[in-house]
Design a protein around this motif. Sequence first.
Motif, mmCIF file in Angstrom:
data_model
loop_
_atom_site.group_PDB
_atom_site.id
_atom_site.type_symbol
_atom_site.label_atom_id
_atom_site.label_comp_id
_atom_site.label_asym_id
_atom_site.label_seq_id
_atom_site.Cartn_x
_atom_site.Cartn_y
_atom_site.Cartn_z
ATOM 1 N N GLY A 52 6.557 8.083 -6.727
ATOM 2 C CA GLY A 52 5.141 8.313 -6.528
ATOM 3 C C GLY A 52 4.223 7.280 -7.141
ATOM 4 N N GLY A 53 4.677 6.033 -7.208
ATOM 5 C CA GLY A 53 3.826 4.974 -7.718
ATOM 6 C C GLY A 53 4.046 4.629 -9.177
ATOM 7 N N ARG A 54 5.231 4.885 -9.679
ATOM 8 C CA ARG A 54 5.575 4.473 -11.036
ATOM 9 C C ARG A 54 7.031 4.025 -11.066
ATOM 10 N NH1 ARG A 54 8.706 7.777 -14.135
ATOM 11 N NH2 ARG A 54 9.200 9.835 -13.270
ATOM 12 N N LEU A 55 7.414 3.371 -12.136
ATOM 13 C CA LEU A 55 8.808 3.003 -12.354
ATOM 14 C C LEU A 55 9.353 3.784 -13.542
ATOM 15 C CD1 LEU A 55 8.771 -0.884 -11.819
ATOM 16 C CD2 LEU A 55 9.772 0.854 -10.317
ATOM 17 N N PRO A 56 10.673 3.992 -13.602
ATOM 18 C CA PRO A 56 11.256 4.682 -14.752
ATOM 19 C C PRO A 56 10.987 3.932 -16.048
ATOM 20 C CG PRO A 56 12.855 4.439 -12.974
ATOM 21 C CD PRO A 56 11.682 3.580 -12.619
ATOM 22 N N GLY A 57 11.074 4.626 -17.156
ATOM 23 C CA GLY A 57 10.888 3.969 -18.446
ATOM 24 C C GLY A 57 11.949 2.936 -18.730
ATOM 25 N N THR A 58 13.192 3.195 -18.273
ATOM 26 C CA THR A 58 14.311 2.282 -18.526
ATOM 27 C C THR A 58 15.145 2.096 -17.273
ATOM 28 O OG1 THR A 58 14.436 2.969 -20.852
ATOM 29 C CG2 THR A 58 16.350 1.844 -19.943
ATOM 30 N N LEU A 59 15.399 0.854 -16.933
ATOM 31 C CA LEU A 59 16.342 0.508 -15.881
ATOM 32 C C LEU A 59 17.575 -0.090 -16.543
ATOM 33 C CD1 LEU A 59 14.049 -1.190 -13.199
ATOM 34 C CD2 LEU A 59 14.908 1.161 -13.206
ATOM 35 N N ARG A 118 10.063 -2.273 4.920
ATOM 36 C CA ARG A 118 8.795 -1.531 4.842
ATOM 37 C C ARG A 118 7.849 -2.156 3.812
ATOM 38 N NH1 ARG A 118 9.912 3.558 4.996
ATOM 39 N NH2 ARG A 118 8.466 4.644 3.596
ATOM 40 N N TYR A 119 8.405 -2.949 2.882
ATOM 41 C CA TYR A 119 7.592 -3.608 1.852
ATOM 42 C C TYR A 119 7.240 -5.031 2.289
ATOM 43 C CZ TYR A 119 9.967 0.276 -0.355
ATOM 44 O OH TYR A 119 10.479 1.520 -0.614
ATOM 45 N N GLU A 120 6.768 -5.160 3.519
ATOM 46 C CA GLU A 120 6.593 -6.474 4.135
ATOM 47 C C GLU A 120 5.615 -7.362 3.383
ATOM 48 O OE1 GLU A 120 5.259 -5.795 8.078
ATOM 49 O OE2 GLU A 120 3.478 -4.661 7.501
ATOM 50 N N GLU A 121 4.606 -6.786 2.752
ATOM 51 C CA GLU A 121 3.636 -7.598 2.022
ATOM 52 C C GLU A 121 4.280 -8.351 0.860
ATOM 53 O OE1 GLU A 121 1.430 -4.179 3.893
ATOM 54 O OE2 GLU A 121 3.257 -4.396 2.692
ATOM 55 N N ALA A 122 5.377 -7.823 0.349
ATOM 56 C CA ALA A 122 6.026 -8.410 -0.823
ATOM 57 C C ALA A 122 7.172 -9.351 -0.468
ATOM 58 C CB ALA A 122 6.554 -7.298 -1.730
ATOM 59 N N LEU A 123 7.484 -9.501 0.823
ATOM 60 C CA LEU A 123 8.660 -10.274 1.224
ATOM 61 C C LEU A 123 8.282 -11.622 1.828
ATOM 62 C CD1 LEU A 123 10.776 -7.389 2.769
ATOM 63 C CD2 LEU A 123 11.107 -8.517 0.555
ATOM 64 N N PRO A 124 9.074 -12.653 1.562
ATOM 65 C CA PRO A 124 8.762 -14.000 2.045
ATOM 66 C C PRO A 124 9.157 -14.250 3.494
ATOM 67 C CG PRO A 124 10.735 -14.084 0.700
ATOM 68 C CD PRO A 124 10.222 -12.669 0.626
ATOM 69 N N LEU A 125 9.769 -13.274 4.154
ATOM 70 C CA LEU A 125 10.085 -13.349 5.574
ATOM 71 C C LEU A 125 9.629 -12.062 6.246
ATOM 72 C CD1 LEU A 125 13.721 -14.813 5.502
ATOM 73 C CD2 LEU A 125 11.657 -16.026 6.213
ATOM 74 N N PRO A 168 0.821 -1.217 0.000
ATOM 75 C CA PRO A 168 0.000 0.000 0.000
ATOM 76 C C PRO A 168 0.855 1.266 0.000
ATOM 77 C CG PRO A 168 0.067 -0.933 2.200
ATOM 78 C CD PRO A 168 0.863 -1.865 1.318
ATOM 79 N N LEU A 169 0.944 1.908 -1.135
ATOM 80 C CA LEU A 169 1.803 3.084 -1.275
ATOM 81 C C LEU A 169 1.475 4.153 -0.228
ATOM 82 C CD1 LEU A 169 4.010 4.491 -2.985
ATOM 83 C CD2 LEU A 169 2.185 5.384 -4.437
ATOM 84 N N GLY A 170 0.205 4.384 0.003
ATOM 85 C CA GLY A 170 -0.188 5.451 0.906
ATOM 86 C C GLY A 170 0.094 5.191 2.368
ATOM 87 N N ALA A 171 0.403 3.936 2.718
ATOM 88 C CA ALA A 171 0.635 3.587 4.117
ATOM 89 C C ALA A 171 2.115 3.456 4.460
ATOM 90 C CB ALA A 171 -0.084 2.280 4.442
ATOM 91 N N LEU A 172 3.000 3.769 3.525
ATOM 92 C CA LEU A 172 4.420 3.503 3.741
ATOM 93 C C LEU A 172 5.123 4.554 4.607
ATOM 94 C CD1 LEU A 172 5.483 2.277 0.171
ATOM 95 C CD2 LEU A 172 5.081 0.888 2.224
ATOM 96 N N SER A 173 4.597 5.745 4.671
ATOM 97 C CA SER A 173 5.328 6.833 5.329
ATOM 98 C C SER A 173 5.607 6.569 6.799
ATOM 99 C CB SER A 173 4.549 8.144 5.186
ATOM 100 O OG SER A 173 3.276 8.036 5.790
#
Length: 370
Positions: free
Chosen positions: A216-223, A59-66, A46-51
Amino acid sequence: MLGSMATAASYRCARCGVRSPVSALTWCCPRCRGPWDLDFEAGPVPLGALSGRAGSLWRYEEALPLSDPYASLGEGRTPLVRLTDTVSAKLDYLMPTLSFKDRGAVLLAELARRLAPHRVVADSSGNAGTAVAAYCARAGLDCTVYVPGTTAPKKLEQIRAHGARPAVVEGDREAAARAARRAADEPGTFYASHVFNPYFLHGTKTYAYELWEDLGGRLPGTLVLPVGNGTLLLGAALAAEELLAHGLIEERPRLVAVQTEAVAPLAAAFRAGAEEVREPAPARATLAEGIAITHPPRARAVLRAVRASGGAFLTVPEDAIRAAQRDLAGRGLFVEPTAAVCWAAVRGARLEGDVVIPLCGAGAKTGLAP
């Protein structure tokens, strides 16, 4: 106890479908000796709840396996600074052990701590070894790191300082890997492999999650990403896949992989239209020792990820790496030669849209390239 998030995951071989519980110390597929993938379903972040969350990758606990890590040293949340009007650099050398490898090493050490093996082994040309050594020290784990004889003395000193044992192997980076894998087959051994263990990739994916948050909720065009074993690129691809699946981005970024002209097996396979690196590339000397991998075990996955993103491979000569390292130092960013390869590639290429490169390792570890 592994915790509820870890027990929902299991290892799976992408080549032949063999599965293994995460609680096992089997470090590769027993049938084909290929690297594991992780069957784990990441939740939406949840982007809005990270602050209000911890200022680390956790902080990205929902996406991590531990979850609830003891081994953390506060890794992650590195700055994003602009180099030109269209190119920014993420300063991943500003980590506890001065390299991006901390992102994956903390998950490996936390998993090992919960599994309680007799010992941990790793192999590295330097940065992964220093990271695993530090996080094993934090977790109270016995650790041996197999390194080639060409490893920078300052990295060997760092490994020793953390209480780990560097086992110096005659030969190149691949010789060190073979020695570590032989040791990993011994009973009671956890192989903290940044290549074979997929928990490492779930750590490196936080690189892209941080970019997503910072923009702000996007990724760059090129990594643009350096590729030896491809762990940072595969982590970024994994994050993009998860963010897209949850409707948190509208499209994947283009992945541009960078290798040196001296050691470029993946670039050669990509340009030949091959799906795999069939034979090891010649082991030539290069300033970018951190990506001098002649036969990467996850080659198929790297090639697939770059192609799926509409990306490309770029290769850079030694003089361009040397010049890029000095140019970055002149801008206040002192990184090791391996960390300068993406800047070397971007300076010599015309890439459209917004571009982000990582600066992966500190120059204090190696000094300026001669």
